[in-house]
Design a protein around this motif. Structure first.
Motif, PDB file in Angstrom:
ATOM      1  N   GLU A 299      -5.381   3.918  -5.686  1.00 35.51           N
ATOM      2  CA  GLU A 299      -6.275   4.628  -4.777  1.00 35.51           C
ATOM      3  C   GLU A 299      -7.742   4.455  -5.150  1.00 35.51           C
ATOM      4  OE1 GLU A 299      -3.591   5.846  -6.103  1.00 35.51           O
ATOM      5  OE2 GLU A 299      -2.477   7.180  -4.776  1.00 35.51           O
TER       6      GLU A 299
ATOM      7  N   PHE B  24      -8.052   0.307  -0.705  1.00 38.75           N
ATOM      8  CA  PHE B  24      -6.890   1.147  -0.440  1.00 38.75           C
ATOM      9  C   PHE B  24      -7.281   2.557   0.010  1.00 38.75           C
ATOM     10  CE2 PHE B  24      -5.010  -2.124  -3.103  1.00 38.75           C
ATOM     11  CZ  PHE B  24      -3.833  -2.370  -2.418  1.00 38.75           C
TER      12      PHE B  24
ATOM     13  N   ARG C  71      -5.500   4.075   3.159  1.00 42.09           N
ATOM     14  CA  ARG C  71      -4.578   2.995   3.491  1.00 42.09           C
ATOM     15  C   ARG C  71      -3.302   3.170   2.677  1.00 42.09           C
ATOM     16  NH1 ARG C  71      -5.271  -2.095   5.662  1.00 42.09           N
ATOM     17  NH2 ARG C  71      -7.515  -1.677   5.793  1.00 42.09           N
ATOM     18  N   TYR C  72      -2.159   2.819   3.252  1.00 42.08           N
ATOM     19  CA  TYR C  72      -0.908   2.887   2.514  1.00 42.08           C
ATOM     20  C   TYR C  72      -0.116   1.601   2.714  1.00 42.08           C
ATOM     21  CZ  TYR C  72       0.793   4.528   7.103  1.00 42.08           C
ATOM     22  OH  TYR C  72       1.077   4.659   8.426  1.00 42.08           O
TER      23      TYR C  72
ATOM     24  N   THR D  61       0.035  -3.552   4.995  1.00 40.11           N
ATOM     25  CA  THR D  61      -0.568  -2.220   4.850  1.00 40.11           C
ATOM     26  C   THR D  61      -0.980  -1.672   6.214  1.00 40.11           C
ATOM     27  OG1 THR D  61      -2.829  -3.055   4.553  1.00 40.11           O
ATOM     28  CG2 THR D  61      -1.455  -2.859   2.575  1.00 40.11           C
TER      29      THR D  61
ATOM     30  N   SER E  23      -3.742   1.418   7.843  1.00 44.76           N
ATOM     31  CA  SER E  23      -4.817   2.361   7.549  1.00 44.76           C
ATOM     32  C   SER E  23      -4.801   3.493   8.560  1.00 44.76           C
ATOM     33  CB  SER E  23      -6.175   1.649   7.569  1.00 44.76           C
ATOM     34  OG  SER E  23      -6.427   1.100   8.851  1.00 44.76           O
TER      35      SER E  23
ATOM     36  N   TRP F  92      -3.043  -9.751  -2.361  1.00 43.94           N
ATOM     37  CA  TRP F  92      -3.866  -8.928  -3.252  1.00 43.94           C
ATOM     38  C   TRP F  92      -3.894  -9.540  -4.648  1.00 43.94           C
ATOM     39  CZ3 TRP F  92      -7.170  -4.905  -3.268  1.00 43.94           C
ATOM     40  CH2 TRP F  92      -7.380  -4.223  -4.467  1.00 43.94           C
TER      41      TRP F  92
END
Length: 371
Positions: free
Chosen positions: A6, A11, A14-15, A32, A34, A49
């Protein structure tokens, strides 16, 4: 050791919906969403990432919702419901487009150490497995594994064996990937069950099969393997030409099916086989328990959607003919906890209350707030 992300600006709000790690490196491929993505466009792309840089360094886009991701050093497989796109890792260039049957689970597995790369995924017919060997189709073939759609797939590190379970869930099948020969029929149960995960141990001697409330471990002893006749019906799954053939074929297969050598019963399950706690978000793609073996010790790891990582021991030398041994729980660790969509009411909200204390209807009892 796990680390939360986090703190990175990327992020914020966002998850993660899907994620796949490149071996034990700093590279992750993920889908992901948002909070400000009202159209859910994030479901149609895979982002790369780099954990060392703390940033997204690449992106793959699709016209369709991404259902799964698989990757190794050479390639990334982006799985949509009816197709799979294979990209090179270096330049993120499409090199292959595979058509599958409906694949809402996003099934696709890669052999981590094979040369050339081997990809296993659903074929164009329900219950079929496509074995894709490299970019060329010369060594690629399709195995007619089950009559009902696939529920789970696994492949050994070398790519020599592939395991599959159908939505019926009573029997797991093991095939030799080079020619599609059926080697093992592993009997999980007589009743249908939702198989959520399959995992080989690194030495290819054991296979773990996860169901809703139990995990079965099968010992893959070459001396007990069979080369099954492809014409025989599959007990509990495939239809035979006549009632007599169905009975005869089912009995032959039933008595030849291999039984598990060990069973782990997942704790904290109710009488209907449901977990007492479910920490999945509304968008979660987790269908059931996920399993893995310890790399060096005879231990089974089970990650449950209750948020708990269970660890259990088993005996590799146990003889399955003596019946399945019960695996005891050695540890339970909280792996993930609060759901992303869980919110505590603000201080200005009036919360419902119930009476607490020793007796119902006691006006002197404390008031408990309901969250």
């Amino acid at each position: 050791m796990g680390h939360r992300r986090e703190r990175y600006a990327a992020f914020k709000n966002r998850y993660v919906v899907l994620v796949s790690m490149l071996y034990k490196t700093n590279i992750f491929a993920m889908v992901t969403l948002s909070d400000d993505d009202a159209a859910h466009d994030g479901l149609n792309k895979v982002q790369i990432w780099d954990d060392l840089k703390g940033a997204f360094v690449g992106e793959l886009r699709s016209r369709y919702e991404v259902k799964g991701i698989a990757l190794r050093r050479e390639i990334i497989a982006m799985v949509c419901e009816d197709s799979i796109y294979v990209y090179t890792c270096d330049k993120l260039r499409v090199i292959l487009h595979l058509t599958t049957c409906a694949n809402p689970r996003g099934l696709c597995v890669l052999a981590v150490s094979s040369d050339p790369w081997i990809l296993c995924c659903p074929g164009q017919l329900p219950g079929a497995i496509r074995i894709q060997v490299g970019q060329s189709d010369s060594a690629t073939h399709v195995i007619k594994a089950h009559e009902s759609p696939l529920a789970a797939l696994a492949v050994t590190a070398s790519g020599s064996l592939v395991a599959s379970a159908s939505e019926w869930g009573t029997v797991v099948k093991l095939f030799r990937s080079s020619d599609g020969q059926l080697l093992y029929r592993l009997r999980r149960s007589m009743r249908p069950a939702a198989v959520s995960s399959l995992a080989f141990r690194s030495d290819d001697r054991f296979l773990a099969v996860a169901g809703p409330a139990t995990v079965h471990i099968f010992k893959l002893d070459p001396s007990t393997g069979h080369e099954f006749d492809a014409e025989l019906p599959s007990a509990g799954e495939d239809a035979a030409a006549s009632e007599g053939e169905a009975v005869t074929g089912s009995l032959l297969l039933y008595f030849n099916d291999m039984r598990s050598c060990a069973i782990f019963r997942i704790p904290d399950m109710d009488s209907s086989g449901e977990a007492a706690v479910d920490v999945r978000s509304a968008q979660a793609r987790i269908k059931g328990p996920q399993v893995a073996f310890h790399p060096t010790e005879p231990k089974l790891l089970v990650l449950h959607y209750s948020g708990v990582l269970y660890e259990s021991n088993f005996s590799p030398d146990h003889d399955p003919r003596a019946g399945a041994m019960e695996c005891g729980l050695t540890s339970a660790t909280t792996w993930f906890a609060v759901r992303h969509d869980f919110k505590v009411q603000g201080m200005g909200c009036e919360l419902a209350t119930v009476a607490g204390g020793s007796g119902e209807g006691n006006e002197e009892a404390d008031k408990w707030q309901l969250l």
